[in-house]
Design an enzyme around this catalytic site. Structure first.
Site, PDB file in Angstrom:
ATOM      1  N   SER A 108       1.351   2.516   3.479  1.00  0.00           N
ATOM      2  CA  SER A 108       1.556   3.878   3.060  1.00  0.00           C
ATOM      3  C   SER A 108       0.502   4.854   3.567  1.00  0.00           C
ATOM      4  CB  SER A 108       1.583   3.944   1.528  1.00  0.00           C
ATOM      5  OG  SER A 108       0.340   3.535   0.977  1.00  0.00           O
ATOM      6  N   LYS A 142      -7.203   9.862   2.045  1.00  0.00           N
ATOM      7  CA  LYS A 142      -5.771   9.795   1.719  1.00  0.00           C
ATOM      8  C   LYS A 142      -5.481  10.666   0.497  1.00  0.00           C
ATOM      9  CE  LYS A 142      -2.310   6.167   0.681  1.00  0.00           C
ATOM     10  NZ  LYS A 142      -2.106   4.716   0.563  1.00  0.00           N
ATOM     11  N   SER A 157      -1.305  -1.439   2.720  1.00  0.00           N
ATOM     12  CA  SER A 157      -1.225  -0.044   3.164  1.00  0.00           C
ATOM     13  C   SER A 157      -2.369   0.452   4.025  1.00  0.00           C
ATOM     14  CB  SER A 157      -1.100   0.878   1.958  1.00  0.00           C
ATOM     15  OG  SER A 157       0.227   0.912   1.562  1.00  0.00           O
TER      16      SER A 157
END
Ligand code: GLN
Length: 490
Positions: free
Chosen positions: A165, A90, A189
């Protein structure tokens, strides 16, 4: 209905991945190579570029690393745990010499000066890092629509969000663009996008994996988490990453050395939270599946109890007060002087300089949270909001201890709905916050939790269940998860 297979299949290339163990066997038998694997995943990345899952691909590097591993591998010798495993990260995880932006304009073109410890541990075990994934700006959001670099699309239905997210990391695994990926989970997330994409998402207990090199959102909640398609691989990655690290003093320094997975079937005591399955926001089909899972577990000889959990409605407010407070402090370092992007402005004084930089470079949601956090920490409101939310957190921890005195695991939904259409909550941030009702409990209390893709909805989207275990009980979580995934196969 149990979700019969990962619905998303590739057809283009010969390479076929099931588990790291199988992959390693193929490598050792010379039936496959790391180069073949990398070319398969890079092809898929190219074909799925429009999903916007990646911020950057490290194609050349990945190809070279694969070639090197193929050259160095000599038959018979045991392979390192992550040998040739293709992993995406990420865009909040630092990797020396590579860009990291937290999907924000304020860190546009910023290059990491060091590598996150957890990532380094994977690299030390010979993982191949294929690229960095899109996400909500500073990991704030539940749909990946808050990225300064555009939303990510769900590969199963491109009109829907992938969740957030860590939406890009979830889609990277979902659409076979890597074997495993890393996300971060501050309030769901990793688990929620896993749920929306039909894959596995693990949030380890707080302090299990070093946070050094993970861009902070809310430091007392943040944990690096793992996406994958099978339990063994996800927990193998956990084992590799959960090593002591002097750079993170909040972590448990004893590491995670799990015993081999259980071979015999063990019976567990499961708690189902009454208020969670009865909540008015929960899709009735999801509620029904959780009920049927309870029946199935009973039939399989486990003990299940529906317990009263009257604190459910307090957890989202407590989470948003505490995390925005921490975020307002963590994000104060981005002032356009020390990091990244500085817009072309002609400010009158230093104050105006900061204000212009921050106003121009942060997105709407990040600004909303910085303001909310600053407000709840301000004199006059501190006790009414921040102190109160801390009290709720303490209550939740107490309740959590009581539950785990009597039960091995808690089971509840991951999200009240399946993946929703892009743009649905654009004008209603509160609706988006409220959808975090099932995931934030694990972060407020610091316990490990996992999303398992067990079901499919009549709207054709996948959804799963969430399993939560006591702090330090990642092994139990692994064994229970493996059992539940078998249930799905039956
Ligand atoms: N959806 C939650 C939020 O917006 C969770 C975010 C996260 O876990 N990083 O705060």
């Amino acid at each position: 209905m149990y979700f019969s297979a990962f619905s998303y299949q590739e057809t283009a290339n010969m390479f076929f991945f099931t588990t790291i163990r199988d992959y390693h066997q193929q490598l050792q038998a010379n039936e496959s190579s790391c180069s073949e694997a990398v070319s398969f995943y890079l092809d898929n990345c190219k074909r799925h570029e429009h999903l916007n899952a990646f911020r950057e691909l490290y194609a050349e590097e990945a190809i070279q690393k694969a070639a090197l591993l193929d050259e160095q591998r000599s038959g018979g010798l045991p392979l390192k745990k992550m040998h040739g495993v293709v992993i995406a990260i990420k865009d909040v995880i630092c990797y020396e010499g590579h860009k990291v932006s937290a999907a924000s304009r304020i860190l546009k073109d910023f290059t990491s000066l060091y590598t996150a410890s957890a990532l380094q541990y994977l690299i030390d075990e010979e993982a191949i890092i294929i690229g960095s994934c899109n996400c909500d700006e500073f990991a704030m959001g539940s749909s990946n629509e808050n990225s300064a670099y555009g939303p990510v699309k769900n590969a199963l239905d491109e009109s829907k969000v992938p969740g957030g997210s860590s939406g890009g990391s979830a889609v990277a695994v979902q659409a076979n663009m890597c074997m495993l990926s890393l996300g971060s989970d501050t309030g769901g997330s990793v688990r929620q996008p896993a749920d929306f994409c039909g894959i596995i998402g693990l949030k380890p207990g707080y302090g299990t994996i070093s946070r050094y090199g993970l861009i902070a959102y809310a430091s007392s909640f943040d944990q690096i988490g793992i996406f994958g398609k099978n339990i063994d691989d996800v927990f193998l990655a956990l084992e590799v990453m959960a090593k002591p690290d002097v750079m993170d003093s909040t972590m448990n320094q004893s590491g995670f050395t799990p015993p081999a997975p259980l071979t015999e079937e063990k019976k567990y005591k499961f708690a189902f939270l009454q208020q969670a399955t009865a909540h008015p926001s929960l899709d009735p089909e999801i509620a029904k599946s959780i009920d049927s899972l309870q029946d199935d577990l009973e039939k399989a000889g486990h003990e299940t109890t529906s317990i009263d959990f009257d604190l459910l409605d307090y957890i989202v407010p407590a989470y948003y007060v505490l995390t925005t407070a921490e975020a307002s402090s963590n994000l104060s370092r981005y002032d356009g002087v020390r990091y990244g992007y500085r817009p072309e402005t002609k400010p009158e004084n230093l104050e105006a300089f900061y204000a212009e930089n921050r106003s121009e470079s942060f997105g709407t949601e990040v600004k909303r949270r910085i303001m909310l956090g600053t407000f709840v920490l301000s004199t006059g409101y501190y006790d009414a909001f921040y102190t109160k939310a801390q009290k709720i957190r303490a209550l939740l921890v107490k309740r959590m201890h009581e539950i785990f005195e009597n039960y091995d695991a808690v089971i509840m939904p991951v999200s009240p709905t399946t993946a929703f259409p892009l743009g649905l909550h654009e004008k209603d941030p509160l609706a988006m916050y409220l959808a975090d009702i099932y995931t934030v409990f694990a972060n407020l209390t610091g316990i490990p939790a996992i999303a398992l893709p067990l079901f499919s909805h009549s709207n054709n989207m996948p959804f799963g269940v969430q399993v939560l275990c006591n702090s330090g009980s990642e092994v139990t979580l692994r064994d229970i998860s493996a059992g539940l995934m078998m249930l799905k196969k039956q």
